[in-house]
Write an enzyme that holds these catalytic residues in place. Structure first.
Site, PDB file in Angstrom:
ATOM      1  N   ARG A  98      -3.078 -32.238  -6.036  1.00 30.83           N
ATOM      2  CA  ARG A  98      -1.844 -31.709  -6.379  1.00 30.83           C
ATOM      3  C   ARG A  98      -1.194 -31.108  -5.023  1.00 30.83           C
ATOM      4  O   ARG A  98      -1.984 -30.733  -4.424  1.00 30.83           O
ATOM      5  CB  ARG A  98      -1.905 -30.523  -7.223  1.00 30.83           C
ATOM      6  CG  ARG A  98      -2.070 -30.939  -8.430  1.00 30.83           C
ATOM      7  CD  ARG A  98      -2.385 -29.381  -9.380  1.00 30.83           C
ATOM      8  NE  ARG A  98      -3.199 -29.581 -10.531  1.00 30.83           N
ATOM      9  CZ  ARG A  98      -2.668 -29.640 -11.945  1.00 30.83           C
ATOM     10  NH1 ARG A  98      -1.397 -29.761 -11.919  1.00 30.83           N
ATOM     11  NH2 ARG A  98      -3.503 -29.929 -12.819  1.00 30.83           N
ATOM     12  N   GLY A 107       8.152 -29.110  -9.395  1.00 29.30           N
ATOM     13  CA  GLY A 107       8.527 -30.372  -9.543  1.00 29.30           C
ATOM     14  C   GLY A 107       9.036 -31.541  -8.519  1.00 29.30           C
ATOM     15  O   GLY A 107       9.082 -32.518  -8.999  1.00 29.30           O
ATOM     16  N   MET A 109       7.616 -32.395  -5.616  1.00 29.06           N
ATOM     17  CA  MET A 109       6.779 -33.361  -4.990  1.00 29.06           C
ATOM     18  C   MET A 109       5.497 -33.818  -5.910  1.00 29.06           C
ATOM     19  O   MET A 109       5.798 -33.632  -7.417  1.00 29.06           O
ATOM     20  CB  MET A 109       5.891 -32.387  -3.981  1.00 29.06           C
ATOM     21  CG  MET A 109       6.769 -32.114  -2.774  1.00 29.06           C
ATOM     22  SD  MET A 109       5.811 -31.193  -1.499  1.00 29.06           S
ATOM     23  CE  MET A 109       5.738 -29.882  -2.309  1.00 29.06           C
ATOM     24  N   ARG A 342       0.880 -16.327 -11.427  1.00 31.68           N
ATOM     25  CA  ARG A 342       1.953 -15.881 -10.684  1.00 31.68           C
ATOM     26  C   ARG A 342       2.571 -14.732 -11.315  1.00 31.68           C
ATOM     27  O   ARG A 342       2.687 -14.536 -12.625  1.00 31.68           O
ATOM     28  CB  ARG A 342       2.865 -17.220 -10.524  1.00 31.68           C
ATOM     29  CG  ARG A 342       3.473 -17.662 -11.938  1.00 31.68           C
ATOM     30  CD  ARG A 342       4.133 -18.911 -11.526  1.00 31.68           C
ATOM     31  NE  ARG A 342       4.274 -19.615 -12.672  1.00 31.68           N
ATOM     32  CZ  ARG A 342       4.697 -20.887 -12.831  1.00 31.68           C
ATOM     33  NH1 ARG A 342       4.704 -21.641 -11.913  1.00 31.68           N
ATOM     34  NH2 ARG A 342       4.751 -21.595 -14.098  1.00 31.68           N
ATOM     35  N   HIS A 458      42.890  -5.417  -3.671  1.00 24.35           N
ATOM     36  CA  HIS A 458      43.383  -4.482  -4.527  1.00 24.35           C
ATOM     37  C   HIS A 458      42.552  -4.640  -5.958  1.00 24.35           C
ATOM     38  O   HIS A 458      41.717  -3.596  -6.364  1.00 24.35           O
ATOM     39  CB  HIS A 458      44.799  -4.287  -4.682  1.00 24.35           C
ATOM     40  CG  HIS A 458      45.279  -3.111  -5.506  1.00 24.35           C
ATOM     41  ND1 HIS A 458      45.279  -3.465  -6.723  1.00 24.35           N
ATOM     42  CD2 HIS A 458      45.283  -2.023  -5.040  1.00 24.35           C
ATOM     43  CE1 HIS A 458      45.556  -2.081  -7.109  1.00 24.35           C
ATOM     44  NE2 HIS A 458      45.431  -1.166  -6.241  1.00 24.35           N
ATOM     45  N   SER A 777      33.421   7.459   9.673  1.00 27.49           N
ATOM     46  CA  SER A 777      33.042   6.645   8.532  1.00 27.49           C
ATOM     47  C   SER A 777      33.337   5.137   8.714  1.00 27.49           C
ATOM     48  O   SER A 777      34.704   5.077   8.841  1.00 27.49           O
ATOM     49  CB  SER A 777      33.785   7.195   7.290  1.00 27.49           C
ATOM     50  OG  SER A 777      33.361   6.491   6.170  1.00 27.49           O
ATOM     51  N   GLY A 779      34.963   1.853   8.302  1.00 30.08           N
ATOM     52  CA  GLY A 779      35.557   1.022   7.085  1.00 30.08           C
ATOM     53  C   GLY A 779      35.189  -0.358   7.528  1.00 30.08           C
ATOM     54  O   GLY A 779      35.966  -1.125   8.283  1.00 30.08           O
ATOM     55  N   ASN A 781      35.678  -2.883   5.552  1.00 27.42           N
ATOM     56  CA  ASN A 781      36.415  -3.919   5.174  1.00 27.42           C
ATOM     57  C   ASN A 781      37.497  -4.178   6.079  1.00 27.42           C
ATOM     58  O   ASN A 781      37.706  -5.487   6.624  1.00 27.42           O
ATOM     59  CB  ASN A 781      37.354  -3.249   3.894  1.00 27.42           C
ATOM     60  CG  ASN A 781      36.384  -2.874   2.736  1.00 27.42           C
ATOM     61  OD1 ASN A 781      35.209  -3.328   2.549  1.00 27.42           O
ATOM     62  ND2 ASN A 781      36.980  -1.707   1.892  1.00 27.42           N
ATOM     63  N   ASP A 782      38.262  -3.234   6.578  1.00 28.20           N
ATOM     64  CA  ASP A 782      39.171  -3.502   7.821  1.00 28.20           C
ATOM     65  C   ASP A 782      38.264  -3.913   9.259  1.00 28.20           C
ATOM     66  O   ASP A 782      38.664  -4.910   9.660  1.00 28.20           O
ATOM     67  CB  ASP A 782      40.063  -2.311   8.113  1.00 28.20           C
ATOM     68  CG  ASP A 782      41.178  -2.373   7.300  1.00 28.20           C
ATOM     69  OD1 ASP A 782      41.929  -3.237   7.138  1.00 28.20           O
ATOM     70  OD2 ASP A 782      41.525  -1.213   6.566  1.00 28.20           O
ATOM     71  N   CYS A 845      31.981   3.589   4.575  1.00 23.86           N
ATOM     72  CA  CYS A 845      32.598   3.452   3.112  1.00 23.86           C
ATOM     73  C   CYS A 845      33.377   2.260   2.740  1.00 23.86           C
ATOM     74  O   CYS A 845      34.384   2.351   1.804  1.00 23.86           O
ATOM     75  CB  CYS A 845      33.751   4.622   3.222  1.00 23.86           C
ATOM     76  SG  CYS A 845      35.122   4.559   4.262  1.00 23.86           S
ATOM     77  N   TYR A 865      24.825   8.399   5.674  1.00 28.38           N
ATOM     78  CA  TYR A 865      25.077   7.923   4.296  1.00 28.38           C
ATOM     79  C   TYR A 865      25.834   6.770   4.054  1.00 28.38           C
ATOM     80  O   TYR A 865      26.385   6.102   5.105  1.00 28.38           O
ATOM     81  CB  TYR A 865      25.960   8.974   3.623  1.00 28.38           C
ATOM     82  CG  TYR A 865      27.184   9.346   4.325  1.00 28.38           C
ATOM     83  CD1 TYR A 865      28.511   8.604   3.679  1.00 28.38           C
ATOM     84  CD2 TYR A 865      27.740  10.024   5.297  1.00 28.38           C
ATOM     85  CE1 TYR A 865      29.710   8.802   4.137  1.00 28.38           C
ATOM     86  CE2 TYR A 865      28.860  10.180   5.735  1.00 28.38           C
ATOM     87  CZ  TYR A 865      29.991   9.717   5.304  1.00 28.38           C
ATOM     88  OH  TYR A 865      31.144   9.728   5.688  1.00 28.38           O
TER      89      TYR A 865
END
Ligand code: PEP
Ligand code: MG
Length: 893
Positions: A98, A107, A109, A342, A458, A777, A779, A781-782, A845, A865
């Site tokens: 095997r 599955g 090989m 397993r 948004h 903090s 940011g 996202n920006d 944040c 934080y």
């Protein structure tokens, strides 16, 4: 160095291996070796290492020197130990060959079973088991498997013969073929193999063994394995190990059996007997579902000894691995063998229950328990989910912007959603993209679906804040809001049709799917509670209302890391005053409008301070560009045009005049790149009356709450700072305003002033900015938008999803932080800030504050934080703990 030391060892007996040797022995080899080491009964054998496979690949399929000799020697040892011999007409040894890669590739090989069966041995096998049918069936199976896998004979060549044989014998099932039929098939199989191979099938089993090992080596490179590796990010150069093990048979009569079992119930986590078995059968019979297996409990009467041994083994394996096990076993004439163990796959509720129970049973520590659940499983329990038993196909897929599932009737505008939602109808708001105006509808809808916009759009931010399912940026969606109709390919849905959203996967289904409710229970609370004992970083929430703040606190938030004040401006009752402020002709008019807004803002802050009494609250001063509070430019122009047509001569109507004024103001404020425009601190410095009003509202709210016995902890945050001078001036405005408030009220409070770090320049000059800041903090996202230079509103709907699909980028950088790039900017900011001010408080944040992978980076950068939407707080608490454990593990390596 002696010759024997320098020679690479390409083969290990199972007894010489253990679990730590996985890279060399592959998952299966290491695992079975480990079981053998523990004294668990497993079939004996040996493993040819991954290194041998790699070497053979390197040498163009030539075996490394000495490997064949090593194999023959190992085979001899195996023959000695089992008292059987490969190819012997008496007590023949049969083996399986095997594959076994380091990372499981189920599955993908090849495997060869029953090697060693031949004309010379088949009779002995039949006599030994008193079951000639079993022997002949094994023989024909072997020729078929060997022919297909090793010699490349097409599968249909054999299948066609079986079909023909069944027809001539007048039977339906393979199992109904008797010994003479099987003997005839064996002859036919040999003939067809010869035809395809152009030579006789090798009869000598040692020859077959060599070729079989070689075939398993080669199967590492077969196309399906290569595709699987690519899809799962498994390197191509690892190679596979090959396990040669004695065959054990569950189909040698009524004292033999085969089965699968879990040490606990994988659906619920309950500690109970869970599994099934078949008497007189092979593993594939269980999987194929031809015969119905029996519940494991029945094994107690039928095979009592093997049963007791199995129970004992299950207990030992679970204790050894400290986790629920998924076990495959065979009973060969009364003797139990484990073929595999397993860690068992389990549902989310089961994961928490198992983790908690194992701690309570003293099997694992609390920290180990944190490794038994995954962040995605927390998500599942926190939100309603689609019942996993469904068989529906999604009609489209967008971004998994806010987790949880929602079922409701389609509505295309916020007002209708609001009206129907308030009336108690379950609706799903479907929009091209949402704007702040849609907040009313979002609030009462079951979920939100948008065609445009990304993970920090948004719609996504607001939905996550509310814990509402959202699929964003489903770009196949064509919405005709006027016709109240949406089209996805050939599917057309109209308003009132029901759809189901899965915000955890981004999938959208037509019709109503069954949902299962959130399942936050004691198991969940215990595990997340243990995370608090381990984590270093604090976890705060992004919340803009008292209600959200209270929810966040319930989820364990240790303060507010971001209160976005603009959402308060968007509320319906505020918007007229906000617009008056924006449209004001002079300072006086603006001041009057702000006077109206101030008490409303004060109320908002009071609610938040109250909910978060005793915990820090970071209030961010107004951030978005002003045009966001005004109507859309095109819509307003159309309105003016319509009013002009209606008014005719009387073109000086008051309504028209107002509409025109609004239009001219919208035009004036509209920017080509509003995200890079007059927003954040820039806006505040242009119109200082706005931050002044906000700061007054903060001060008055704090006094009011204190008077009622609360303990407000005030932190004021300035958005979009790029220059130290911006923050210096803002700080001055904030301090002067607060001094005025302190003076007039005759009391004061402690506060801090900090800034967002969300522009690359700010990260680079963080040391200069830190001179004026008590905290940073990030940011993100920006910082992602400006650091990579991709629009957070558009990119995910266009090239970025293609980038993710084609792996130009590993993940959407708006969901999971771009560690090298944006993460590098955060690192710069951290280093600069701390250089200037050792005790500078640092947090994040952006949406990444709730993303498990990103939290790992923030832990490594030493942030104080993370802050995320309330519903992600438990995941952040958990992930922060995991990050500590991961870092510790890295240190130990
Ligand atoms: C950010 O940019 O990461 C941030 C938190 O602010 P916003 O999403 O409101 O721009
Ligand atoms: Mg921002």
């Amino acid at each position: 160095m002696s010759a024997s030391q320098s020679a690479t060892r390409y083969l290990y007996d199972l007894a010489d291996g253990d679990a730590s040797m996985k890279p060399l022995l592959g998952g299966k080899g290491a695992n079975v070796a480990e079981m053998m080491r523990l004294g668990v009964p497993v079939p004996d054998g040996f493993t040819v290492t991954t290194a041998a496979c790699v070497e053979a690949m390197r040498r163009d399929s030539q075996w490394p020197e000495g490997l064949w000799e090593e194999t023959l020697a190992a085979l001899e040892r195996l023959e000695d130990r089992t008292g059987r011999q490969l190819g012997s007409p008496e007590r023949p040894l049969l083996v399986s060959v095997r594959s076994g890669a380091v990372v499981s590739m189920p599955g993908m090989m090849d495997t060869i079973l029953n090697l060693g069966i031949s004309d010379a041995t088949v009779e002995a096998l039949g006599a030994e088991s008193d079951n000639p049918r079993f022997a002949w069936d094994s023989y024909r199976r072997f020729i078929q498997m060997y022919g297909e896998v090793v010699e490349g004979v097409p599968a249909h060549a054999y299948e066609d013969l079986i079909t023909a044989m069944k027809r001539t014998r007048g039977v339906e099932e393979d199992t109904e073929l008797d010994v003479p039929a099987l003997q005839e098939l064996v002859d036919q199989f040999k003939a067809v193999s010869r035809e395809h191979m152009g030579e006789e099938l090798p009869e000598a089993p040692r020859d077959q063994l060599r070729r079989a090992i070689d075939a398993v080596f080669r199967s590492w490179q077969n196309p399906r394995a290569a595709i699987y590796r690519k899809a799962n990010g498994i390197p191509d150069d690892l190679g596979t190990a090959v396990n040669v093990m004695q065959m054990v048979f569950g189909n040698r009569g009524d004292t033999s059996a085969t089965g699968v079992c879990f040490t606990r119930n994988p659906a619920t986590g309950a500690k109970e007997l869970y599994g099934e078995f078949l008497l007189n059968a092979q593993g594939e019979d269980v999987v194929a579902g031809i015969r119905t297996p029996r519940p494991l409990a029945e094994m107690k009467d039928l095979l009592p000894e093997a049963y007791e041994q199995l129970l004992d083994t299950m207990r030992r394996l679970e204790e050894h691995y400290g986790d629920m096990q998924d076990i495959e076993f065979t009973v060969d004439e009364g003797s139990l063998y484990l073929l595999q163990t397993r860690n068992g796959k389990r549902t989310a509720p089961a994961a928490f229950k198992v983790a908690r129970d194992l701690v309570e049973e003293g099997v694992i520590t609390r920290e180990q328990a944190l490794r038994r659940v995954e962040p995605a499983q927390l998500d599942q329990l926190l939100h309603p989910a689609i019942d996993p038993e469904h068989d529906q196909k999604p009609i489209t897929k967008g971004l998994n912007a806010s987790p949880g599932a929602a079922v409701g009737e389609i509505v295309f505008d916020s007002d209708t959603a609001e009206r129907r939602g308030k009336a108690g109808d379950a609706v799903v708001l479907v929009r091209w993209e949402t704007t702040p105006d849609d907040i009313g509808g979002t609030l009462v809808a079951q979920g939100v679906l948008t065609a445009h916009g990304g993970m920090t759009s948004h719609a996504a931010v607001v939905a996550r804040g509310m814990g509402k399912p959202c699929v964003a940026g489903a770009s196949e969606l064509k919405i005709d809001a006027a016709a109240r109709q949406l089209t996805i390919g050939d599917t057309v849905l109209t308003e009132g049709d029901v759809i189901t959203l899965d915000g955890s996967t981004g999938e959208v289904y037509a019709g109503a799917l069954e949902l299962v409710p959130p399942q936050i229970n004691e198991d969940f609370a215990s595990v997340v509670g243990w995370a608090d004992e381990t984590r270093r970083m604090q976890v705060r929430a992004n919340a803009d209302t008292g209600e959200d703040a209270a929810k966040a606190r319930e989820f364990g938030a240790q303060g507010i890391g971001l209160c976005r004040t603009e959402h308060m401006f968007m509320a319906e009752d505020r918007l007229p005053a906000v617009r008056r402020m924006i449209l004001a002709k002079d300072e006086e008019e603006r001041a009057a409008a702000l006077e109206t807004i101030l008490p409303m803002q004060q109320q908002d802050f009071e609610a938040i301070f109250e909910a978060m009494s005793g915990l820090p609250v970071t209030i961010r001063l107004l951030d978005p560009p002003l045009h966001e509070f005004l109507p859309d430019l095109v819509e307003q122009a159309l309105l003016v045009q319509r009013l002009e047509q209606q008014a005719g001569e009387a073109s000086d109507s008051e309504e028209l005049a107002e509409a025109r004024l609004l239009l001219s103001q919208v035009k004036k404020l509209t920017e080509m790149n509003p995200m890079l425009g007059t927003r954040g601190v820039r806006l505040a410095l242009l119109y200082p009356e706005i931050p002044q009003m906000q700061v007054r509202a903060i001060a008055r709210a704090a006094f009011a709450v204190r008077q009622r016995g609360g303990e407000p902890l005030v932190e004021i945050m300035v958005p979009l700072v790029a220059y130290a001078e911006e923050l210096r001036r803002m700080r001055e405005i904030i301090e002067e305003t607060l001094d005025e408030e302190f003076e007039s009220s005759g009391e004061r409070f402690d506060y801090t002033v900090g800034t967002m770090i969300e522009l690359p320049r700010a990260a680079v000059v963080a040391d200069q900015i830190a001179e004026h800041a008590d905290f940073f903090s990030f940011g993100t996202n920006d910082l992602t938008q400006t650091g990579i230079g991709i629009s957070r509103d558009d990119a995910e709907g266009s090239f970025l999803s293609a980038y993710v699909d084609s792996e130009v980028v590993a993940a959407n950088p708006f969901s999971s932080i771009d560690v090298d790039g944006v993460g590098g900017l955060v690192r710069l900011g951290v280093e600069g800030g701390r250089r200037a001010k050792a005790d500078l408080k640092l947090g994040v944040c952006g949406e990444h504050g709730g993303d498990p992978a990103s939290i790992g980076l923030f832990e490594s950068l030493g942030l104080d934080y993370v802050s995320c939407s309330p519903y992600r707080v438990p995941i952040a608490r958990f992930s922060a703990a995991r990050a500590v454990l991961d870092a510790r593990e890295d240190d130990e390596e």
